[in-house]
Design a protein around this motif. Sequence first.
Motif, PDB file in Angstrom:
ATOM      1  N   LEU A  28       9.454   4.746   7.661  1.00  0.00           N
ATOM      2  CA  LEU A  28       9.400   4.241   6.288  1.00  0.00           C
ATOM      3  C   LEU A  28       9.831   2.786   6.316  1.00  0.00           C
ATOM      4  CD1 LEU A  28      11.021   7.246   4.387  1.00  0.00           C
ATOM      5  CD2 LEU A  28       8.611   6.591   4.394  1.00  0.00           C
ATOM      6  N   GLU A  29       8.965   1.934   5.753  1.00  0.00           N
ATOM      7  CA  GLU A  29       9.188   0.498   5.806  1.00  0.00           C
ATOM      8  C   GLU A  29       9.637   0.019   4.420  1.00  0.00           C
ATOM      9  OE1 GLU A  29       6.156  -2.682   7.639  1.00  0.00           O
ATOM     10  OE2 GLU A  29       5.427  -1.879   5.761  1.00  0.00           O
ATOM     11  N   THR A  30      10.727  -0.752   4.381  1.00  0.00           N
ATOM     12  CA  THR A  30      11.140  -1.363   3.120  1.00  0.00           C
ATOM     13  C   THR A  30      10.664  -2.810   3.140  1.00  0.00           C
ATOM     14  OG1 THR A  30      13.108   0.021   3.122  1.00  0.00           O
ATOM     15  CG2 THR A  30      13.103  -1.849   1.601  1.00  0.00           C
ATOM     16  N   VAL A  31       9.788  -3.171   2.196  1.00  0.00           N
ATOM     17  CA  VAL A  31       9.235  -4.532   2.181  1.00  0.00           C
ATOM     18  C   VAL A  31       9.558  -5.236   0.871  1.00  0.00           C
ATOM     19  CG1 VAL A  31       7.330  -4.130   3.797  1.00  0.00           C
ATOM     20  CG2 VAL A  31       6.979  -3.694   1.366  1.00  0.00           C
TER      21      VAL A  31
ATOM     22  N   ARG B   2       7.447   2.133   1.769  1.00  0.00           N
ATOM     23  CA  ARG B   2       6.112   2.684   2.045  1.00  0.00           C
ATOM     24  C   ARG B   2       6.081   3.288   3.440  1.00  0.00           C
ATOM     25  NH1 ARG B   2       2.837  -0.734   5.081  1.00  0.00           N
ATOM     26  NH2 ARG B   2       1.146   0.563   4.348  1.00  0.00           N
ATOM     27  N   PRO B   3       5.315   4.361   3.634  1.00  0.00           N
ATOM     28  CA  PRO B   3       5.214   4.952   4.962  1.00  0.00           C
ATOM     29  C   PRO B   3       4.288   4.142   5.865  1.00  0.00           C
ATOM     30  CG  PRO B   3       3.941   6.232   3.367  1.00  0.00           C
ATOM     31  CD  PRO B   3       4.546   5.097   2.622  1.00  0.00           C
ATOM     32  N   ILE B   4       4.641   4.038   7.134  1.00  0.00           N
ATOM     33  CA  ILE B   4       3.747   3.465   8.138  1.00  0.00           C
ATOM     34  C   ILE B   4       3.638   4.478   9.280  1.00  0.00           C
ATOM     35  CG2 ILE B   4       4.121   1.040   7.545  1.00  0.00           C
ATOM     36  CD1 ILE B   4       6.188   0.891   9.801  1.00  0.00           C
TER      37      ILE B   4
ATOM     38  N   SER C 105       0.810  -1.218   0.000  1.00  0.00           N
ATOM     39  CA  SER C 105       0.000   0.000   0.000  1.00  0.00           C
ATOM     40  C   SER C 105       0.843   1.268   0.000  1.00  0.00           C
ATOM     41  CB  SER C 105      -0.905   0.018   1.239  1.00  0.00           C
ATOM     42  OG  SER C 105      -1.666  -1.164   1.326  1.00  0.00           O
TER      43      SER C 105
END
Lengths: 248, 314
Positions: B133-136, B125-127, B112
């Motif tokens: 900031l999350e790197t997935v 993506r930001p959480i 998302s």
Amino acid sequence: MKVLVPVKRVIDYNVKARVKSDESGIDLANVKMSMNPFCEIAVEEAVRQKEKGVVTEVVAVSIGPAQAGETLRTALAVGADRAILVQTSEDLEPLAIAKVLKAIIALENPDVVIMGKQAIDGDNNATGQMLAALLDWPQATFASALELAPGKATVTREVDGGLQTLAVDLPAIVTADLRLNEPRYASLPNIMKAKKKELVIKELAELGVDTAPRLKVLKVAEPPKRGGGIKVETATDLVANLKTAGVL
Amino acid sequence: MAVLVIADHDNATLKDSTEKTVTAALKLSGDVDILVAGKGAKGVADAAAKITGVRKVLLAESDELGEGLAESLEALVVPLMNGYDAVLTPATSQGKNFSPRIAAKLDVAQISEIVDVVDASTFIRPIYAGNALETVQSSDAKKVITVRPTAFKAAADGGSAKVETIAPPAAPAKTHFVDQKLVKLERPELSGAKIVVSGGRAMGSAEEFQKVIEPLADKLGAAVGASRAAVDAGYAPNDYQVGQTGKVVAPELYIAIGISGAIQHLAGMKDSKVIVAINKDADAPIFQVADFGLVADYKAAVPDLMAALTAAGK
């Protein structure tokens, strides 16, 4: 009419989330946790529909650690009739949560699910829509008004630039936006009463749902810091600075 | 690898969030197609065909697609995904509505509101409302992604892709469109505005909020926002709320007036390009994120600012 309200325990919205120094995630140790604000709105809506006489039973459900039981007690104190905790120490992704909720729905057979549009931790805004797809139920997301009638819900939705109204056949999924209502505070007598209401605990494994993660979190980092700003003395200085910055 | 971008539009015009999403898609693959799902949307498809780097445009039209029903979008896109490895949708309220349905039907995660593409399966993506900031990395065979438009530059025009008409899905049986009221806004919409003027609890009343914030916004052609404290106090309507539980905005210029800068408010505006804070409390947290701070009572500062803008030809 029976309503199921899924709720999530998250960091309180007034607490700043801090990234762990090893960048493996968010530091949740000794942080105030509360019910996700959009879930509060969903619970409030379900209870109001019950107070109007349209709904006969409100069942709250949460998926999470034992402490999520406290979040469910909050829902019970606001007016939910009973609660189900699906206990797990895993941090489940929205798709897995939707699958678990689908399994709970198979047991509970609600007429409508009212849930928050998004949790303020993962910010995915996905679980309700995913649940609707898995069940092949209609959805009405980002609700700002909800009218329930036998077999049908009329939902006003917040869309870009205005409002859209949909009529969906029940059972359906409704996700709550900010304007749907203003949640009440639970009164002390109701908090006491909530302690006596039924809260059933199920272990996640009992439900036999595939909850394997699909995303691997490689890193959780702080966003870039904003450079230090300056103080200006007068409105005229301010306008001059904004012109130089190219934003006027 | 082939990527499908679902266009954001209102059946009449293509929104620039589509061009921005194409930029994100081109980071995944050179084979990018655009889907225009709507009603009477041929003009939108023609506009999409002009975006540089687009291979072809698919156009599907029906009443329900024109109304943007999530069930119809799902029924249209899921079979199309046999020919694509990823689908990218702008994270507008419309995109957020249908995209997770497609992900669930394909039994994949939705990634998302990405703000950056690391590689074809890794995204940022930001959480927590942008506080992290999350790197997935996705292990799913097909990727379903929504894209935060403000994080990407718009792809330029200059292409001439072919427009191909495809069959719409059957109408959904259980969802019925009743009506749509799009507000004829006198001001720009909050989430897409280039300038936002927001007021806080210091306003003290709804009348004062209208008297102070709205004329300044109108002078700047800006949208009006408010802090949660101002909304909770009844000074401003709920849809003005900027913050973690309200709207997340990233305009060119954000002017915060009488806003202290609670965490939940900062979460909603700290990605703005230039932030101005006017507050009489020099220690207010809002000054820590402000590019330009004016320590003053808004009662004097706002009229001064109006006069300075007039003097500057605004």
